[in-house]
Design an enzyme around this catalytic site. Structure first.
Site, PDB file in Angstrom:
ATOM      1  N   HIS A  76       0.560  -1.103  -0.044  1.00 23.05           N
ATOM      2  CA  HIS A  76      -0.097   0.173   0.121  1.00 23.05           C
ATOM      3  C   HIS A  76       0.663   1.048  -0.254  1.00 23.05           C
ATOM      4  O   HIS A  76       1.967   1.388   0.518  1.00 23.05           O
ATOM      5  CB  HIS A  76      -1.311   0.227   0.985  1.00 23.05           C
ATOM      6  CG  HIS A  76      -0.292   0.228   2.627  1.00 23.05           C
ATOM      7  ND1 HIS A  76      -0.282   0.766   3.317  1.00 23.05           N
ATOM      8  CD2 HIS A  76       0.050  -0.455   3.449  1.00 23.05           C
ATOM      9  CE1 HIS A  76      -0.110   1.105   4.381  1.00 23.05           C
ATOM     10  NE2 HIS A  76       0.083  -0.206   4.556  1.00 23.05           N
ATOM     11  N   ASP A  78      -0.051   4.485   1.042  1.00 26.49           N
ATOM     12  CA  ASP A  78      -0.144   5.659   1.748  1.00 26.49           C
ATOM     13  C   ASP A  78       0.019   4.995   3.103  1.00 26.49           C
ATOM     14  O   ASP A  78       0.733   4.366   3.497  1.00 26.49           O
ATOM     15  CB  ASP A  78      -1.567   5.449   2.266  1.00 26.49           C
ATOM     16  CG  ASP A  78      -2.597   3.753   2.381  1.00 26.49           C
ATOM     17  OD1 ASP A  78      -2.504   2.943   2.196  1.00 26.49           O
ATOM     18  OD2 ASP A  78      -3.054   3.886   3.528  1.00 26.49           O
ATOM     19  N   GLU A 171      -5.205   1.627   2.818  1.00 27.73           N
ATOM     20  CA  GLU A 171      -5.567   0.988   3.673  1.00 27.73           C
ATOM     21  C   GLU A 171      -5.583   1.466   4.790  1.00 27.73           C
ATOM     22  O   GLU A 171      -5.530   0.307   5.914  1.00 27.73           O
ATOM     23  CB  GLU A 171      -3.615   0.220   3.237  1.00 27.73           C
ATOM     24  CG  GLU A 171      -3.669  -1.454   4.013  1.00 27.73           C
ATOM     25  CD  GLU A 171      -3.181  -1.057   5.236  1.00 27.73           C
ATOM     26  OE1 GLU A 171      -3.543  -2.173   6.076  1.00 27.73           O
ATOM     27  OE2 GLU A 171      -2.788  -0.605   5.724  1.00 27.73           O
TER      28      GLU A 171
HETATM   29 ZN   LIG Z   1       1.024  -1.265   6.479  1.00 23.87          ZN
END
Ligand SMILES: [Zn+2]
Length: 402
Positions: A76, A78, A171
Site C-alpha cells: 500500500h 499511503d 490501507e
Molecule cells: Zn501497512
C-alpha cells in the site's frame, strides 16, 4: 538495477498520508503522485501493462511460466494518519548497539530500553527518522521490495511464475481493498507485503467492528438545573464504565481481543464516542459486541429511551478460515524465508489487513514481513539488510513456486 534502499528512500520522500475525513479515493491526491511514479518506473523496467486506474490503484504484470500458478504481491502506498508523513528526513545509521540520537536539537532518542528490537538489529544499517515524523516503511518498504523483486525478475533468465503487482491507496484507513479489482488482477493467490520483522508470516487477523455512540442530554442553565439537566458527558462516562476494564489494547496481547475508545467529543447536550472492537475468535468478538449493546440498553433503561444510540458495523473478519484450505501458500512462503536464511514463524496479526478483505473476495492473501519496526510512529525504523533479505524472499517465492 537500483537497490531496494534507493527505491525506498525515494518513495518515502513523497507525503502520502491517508485522511480518514476525506470521502474521495484516494483520500489524498498525493497518493496518485506516487502511483504515477510507480507506473513510470514499472514501464521503464519493461512492464508493458503497468497502469493506474481512476481510483489510484496501480497494477502491472511480470509475465512468467504459464504452467505455474499466477502469484500476486500487494503493497500500500499511503501512510498512517497517526503521525506526520511530510518532510521525512530519513537517515542511515551504522548501528553497533546502544541508543540512537534521532534529533540533537529536540533531544529525541531511539532507546534500546524502550525498543527491544534494536538488540537483534546490532551490526545492521538502520534507516531512521529525525524523530518528528513517521518513516513510512509501512508500507513503502513493501512497495520498494516488490518493485526491486519485479525488476530482478524482468532481467533474470531463470524460470519463474507470473507476478501480478498491486499497489493500493488508503490501507491505513481501512479502504485499501474497497475498489481493488480482484478479477482484473487475475492472480491465483497473493501476499500482502505489509508486515513487520523478518521471518514473520501472518494469516490470522482480528475480526473487527466499529461501535459509534451518541449520547443525548438536556442542557439548561446550571443555576436552575436541579432535576432537569441531563449531562450527556456523564452518560458517556457511565457507559464506558460498564465495559470490561481489562479488555483494552494496553492490557492485551497475542490472541486477546479488546474494545478500544478511539475518540470522544462532548458537551452537555451531545457526546459522541467512537470505539473499535477486535478479537481473533468469532464467538468472543460477538460477545464483545453483545456487551456494548447491553451497556447501551442499560443507559436507555436507566435514563430513558433514546438517550444513547449505538451503531455497530462489522469491518472485517479473520482470514484464517479462507487460508486454512490453501495452507500450501503459507508453506511456500515459509520455505522461501528459510531458503534466504530467515527464521520463519507464524504470528497472529493484532489488526486487519487488506489481505483479509481480499481473502473473503476469493483471493487468498497472507501477509509477509517487510523488515520494518515501530510502525505508525516517530520511532519507526527499518534495517537495510532486512529489506534486501525480504526482496530475496519475494524473488524466491516467484522462482520456486511449484
Ligand atoms: Zn501497512
Amino acid at each position: 538495477m537500483q537497490t531496494v534502499t534507493e527505491r525506498f528512500l525515494r518513495y518515502v520522500s513523497y507525503d502520502t498520508q491517508a485522511d480518514l475525513n476525506s470521502e474521495t479515493c484516494p483520500s489524498t491526491p498525493s497518493q496518485k503522485v506516487l502511483g504515477q511514479l510507480l507506473v513510470e518506473e514499472m514501464q521503464a523496467m519493461g512492464i508493458a501493462d503497468a497502469h493506474m486506474d481512476e481510483n489510484g490503484y496501480v497494477y502491472g504484470t511480470v509475465p512468467g511460466d504459464p504452467s505455474l500458478p499466477t502469484i500476486g504481491l500487494i503493497g500500500h502506498m499511503d501512510t498512517s494518519p497517526d503521525a506526520s508523513g511530510a518532510n521525512i528526513k530519513a537517515r542511515i545509521v551504522d548501528y553497533q548497539g546502544g541508543d540512537i540520537c534521532l534529533n540533537q536539537e529536540q533531544d529525541i532518542w531511539l532507546r534500546e530500553a524502550d525498543y527491544a528490537s534494536l538488540k537483534r538489529n546490532r551490526g545492521k544499517h538502520l534507516i531512521v527518522t529525525d524523530g518528528t515524523t513517521l518513516l513510512g516503511a509501512d508500507d513503502k518498504a513493501g512497495v520498494a521490495e516488490i518493485m526491486a523483486a519485479a525488476e530482478f525478475l524482468m532481467t533474470a533468465r531463470c524460470n519463474h511464475a507470473t507476478l501480478k503487482i498491486g499497489f493500493t491507496p488508503d490501507e491505513e484507513i481501512g479502504r485499501g481493498a474497497d475498489l481493488f479489482d480482484v478479477k482484473g488482477f487475475g492472480a491465483d493467490y497473493a501476499y500482502t507485503v505489509d508486515g513487520g520483522a523478518i521471518g514473520e508470516i501472518e494469516y490470522e487477523n482480528f475480526n473487527g467492528a466499529w461501535a459509534n455512540l451518541e449520547f443525548h442530554g438536556l442542557n439548561i442553565h446550571p443555576g436552575s438545573a436541579k432535576n432537569k439537566m441531563i449531562n450527556s458527558q456523564y452518560l458517556a462516562m457511565e457507559f464506558n464504565s460498564l465495559l470490561p476494564a481489562a479488555q483494552k489494547p494496553e492490557h492485551t496481547e497475542g490472541y486477546e481481543g479488546f474494545i478500544h475508545l478511539l475518540g470522544m467529543q462532548g458537551s452537555v447536550e451531545k457526546t459522541t464516542m467512537r470505539y473499535i472492537v477486535r478479537d481473533h475468535d468469532l464467538a468472543k468478538f460477538e460477545e464483545k459486541k453483545a456487551l456494548i449493546r447491553a451497556a447501551a440498553d442499560f443507559i436507555n433503561a436507566k435514563y430513558g429511551e433514546g438517550r444513547c444510540s449505538l451503531t455497530l458495523t462489522d469491518t472485517y473478519f479473520n482470514m484464517k478460515q479462507c487460508i486454512e484450505p490453501v495452507m500450501y501458500i503459507v508453506e511456500r512462503a515459509k520455505r522461501a524465508m528459510v531458503a534466504v536464511g530467515m527464521d520463519a514463524h507464524e504470528v497472529p496479526i493484532r489488526g486487519g489487513t487488506d489481505g483479509a478483505r481480499l481473502s473473503y473476495e476469493g483471493l487468498p492473501c497472507p501477509n509477509l514481513c517487510t523488515g520494518g519496526e515501530n510502525y505508525h510512529g516517530r520511532f519507526e525504523y527499518i534495517p537495510v539488510e532486512d529489506m534486501e533479505l525480504c526482496t530475496k524472499m519475494l524473488v524466491e517465492i516467484l522462482t520456486n513456486a511449484v
